[in-house]
Design a protein around this motif. Structure first.
Motif, short mmCIF file in Angstrom:
data_model
loop_
_atom_site.label_atom_id
_atom_site.label_comp_id
_atom_site.label_asym_id
_atom_site.label_seq_id
_atom_site.Cartn_x
_atom_site.Cartn_y
_atom_site.Cartn_z
N ARG A 1 48.70 38.76 95.03
CA ARG A 1 47.28 38.53 94.73
C ARG A 1 47.01 38.69 93.23
O ARG A 1 46.25 37.93 92.64
CB ARG A 1 46.45 39.52 95.53
N TYR B 1 45.65 35.84 90.86
CA TYR B 1 44.40 36.06 90.13
C TYR B 1 44.60 35.68 88.66
O TYR B 1 43.78 34.98 88.07
CB TYR B 1 43.97 37.52 90.28
N LEU C 1 43.30 31.72 92.91
CA LEU C 1 42.59 32.23 94.10
C LEU C 1 41.33 31.41 94.32
O LEU C 1 40.78 30.82 93.38
CB LEU C 1 42.21 33.70 93.89
N ASP D 1 37.60 34.80 96.71
CA ASP D 1 38.66 35.82 96.62
C ASP D 1 38.72 36.40 95.20
O ASP D 1 38.89 37.60 95.02
CB ASP D 1 40.02 35.20 96.96
N GLU E 1 36.01 38.83 94.71
CA GLU E 1 36.32 40.09 95.41
C GLU E 1 37.27 40.94 94.56
O GLU E 1 37.10 42.15 94.45
CB GLU E 1 36.97 39.73 96.75
#
Lengths: 196, 187
Positions: A8, A12, A17, A21, A24
């Protein structure tokens, strides 16, 4: 949201993403100094990696490559020249022959036709004889094979069974090594040659 | 006449100057890639020359629906793989999964010592990354160099290697983590 995983985090940084997402992640980063520091570390490393210095290309690199290409092409072209000269010479010689023979071109062609027919007849006779020879061989071969097998069985009877088994295994290894070696070199060559 | 497809078409019609323009355009990215793969500049220069010679010889078989840069990198990659095979350099299979991924993976928490990014200036960091690259498994190094040095997209890399885009991304992340670990070990 729990701390960022590597996948992730890198997505990012790559802006890979979905917007929701990414939002977040940003909310999480705002409240997690540990993850923030990890993201910053990897961002800095990405920036450094993306600005590694170029290796120096010699100023005459392109000329050198073109020189090699031209050198490789010249022999090919010189072969074409030799072939053209050869064919040209052949054409001129034939023309001269026709003129020197004092016959008309049509007469020469008819003569050539007659000669070709005779040659064809000779080839036909030769093929016939060849087939006769094959028929003869077919008749004789079974007898020859029988004699050979008989001789082999007499030879094998005179050797102990152990030696015969050992020789058979040795032959098997030799044949499989040859087959596998050939297969391997063939496959490797094909793989490397792919696309270029 | 700058478009790659136009340069290829002109070369195929016998215009040598057009191929020279292709060389000038791609000599730097190819040398940057090959140099970091084989580790020696002189050898890398020879290989880069070979890439262009092969490309020139195989140009009639080039299919214009592919990018010329991707095609050239594929030729270069085949040459490099050939070099590794001859040198018997071990390569990590690209279908091996990353140690751990997803949100459940816990990041390595920096201990008391400051992170490499804070310890070194950018120039020093670059030099250290270059050295750490040489320690990466060859297959991961190739993807890392394409991504960061040559700026290829994941899709282009996937096309060259014939792998799914997800696998390529995963391997690039793995390469980055290995480099970070090598740098942490050095400090």
């Amino acid at each position: 949201m729990s701390c960022l995983g590597l996948d992730r985090l890198y997505r990012y940084l790559d802006r890979d993403l979905k917007p929701e997402d990414a939002a977040e992640v940003e909310v999480h980063l705002a409240g997690c100094p540990r993850c923030r520091e990890e993201v910053e570390l990897r961002r800095t490393l990405d920036q450094a990696a993306s600005s590694l210095p170029d290796l120096e290309v010699p100023a005459d690199f392109a000329e050198t490559v073109m020189g090699r290409i031209i050198r490789a092409e010249v022999p090919r072209k010189s072969w074409l020249a030799i072939l053209s000269i050869g064919l040209g010479t052949l054409g001129i010689s034939l023309g001269t022959l026709i003129l020197a023979s004092g016959q008309s071109a049509m007469g020469l062609l008819q003569g050539f036709g007659r000669d070709s027919l005779r040659s064809l007849q000779a080839v036909f006779l030769l093929v016939l004889k060849f087939f006769k020879l094959i028929l003869l061989a077919v008749k004789v071969l079974p007898e020859l094979a029988e004699t050979g097998l008989h001789g082999l069985s007499r030879i094998s009877a005179s050797f102990p069974a152990g030696i015969l088994a050992f020789s058979a295994v040795l032959m098997l290894i030799l044949i499989s090594t040859c087959v596998l070696g050939f297969r391997r070199s063939f496959l490797v060559r094909n793989d490397i040659g792919e696309d270029a | 006449m700058n478009d790659d497809q136009e340069l290829v078409a002109a070369t195929l019609k016998g215009n040598r100057k057009a191929f020279e323009m292709i060389i000038r355009k791609y000599q730097q990215p190819l040398l940057n890639y090959i140099g970091r793969m084989v580790g020696e500049r002189e050898l890398a220069l020879d290989f880069t020359q070979d890439v262009f010679l092969r490309a020139y010889a195989c140009l009639p078989s080039y299919r214009p629906q592919f990018k010329l840069s991707t095609w050239l990198f594929k030729i270069a990659s085949n040459l490099v793989i050939d070099f590794w095979r001859k040198k018997k350099i071990p390569t990590l299979p690209l279908d091996q999964p990353l140690e751990e991924d997803g949100d459940g993976f816990c990041l390595q928490i920096p201990d008391d010592k400051p992170s490499v990014a804070k310890t070194f200036e950018l120039g020093e960091l670059r030099a250290r990354i270059d050295r750490a690259l040489a320690r990466l498994p060859a297959a991961l190094r190739e993807l890392f160099v394409w991504r960061h040095v040559n700026g290829l997209s994941y899709e282009e890399m996937a096309e060259i290697k014939g792998l799914p885009v997800g696998t390529v991304k995963n391997k690039v992340f793995q390469a980055k983590e290995l480099i970070r670990r090598h740098l942490e070990e050095e400090t």
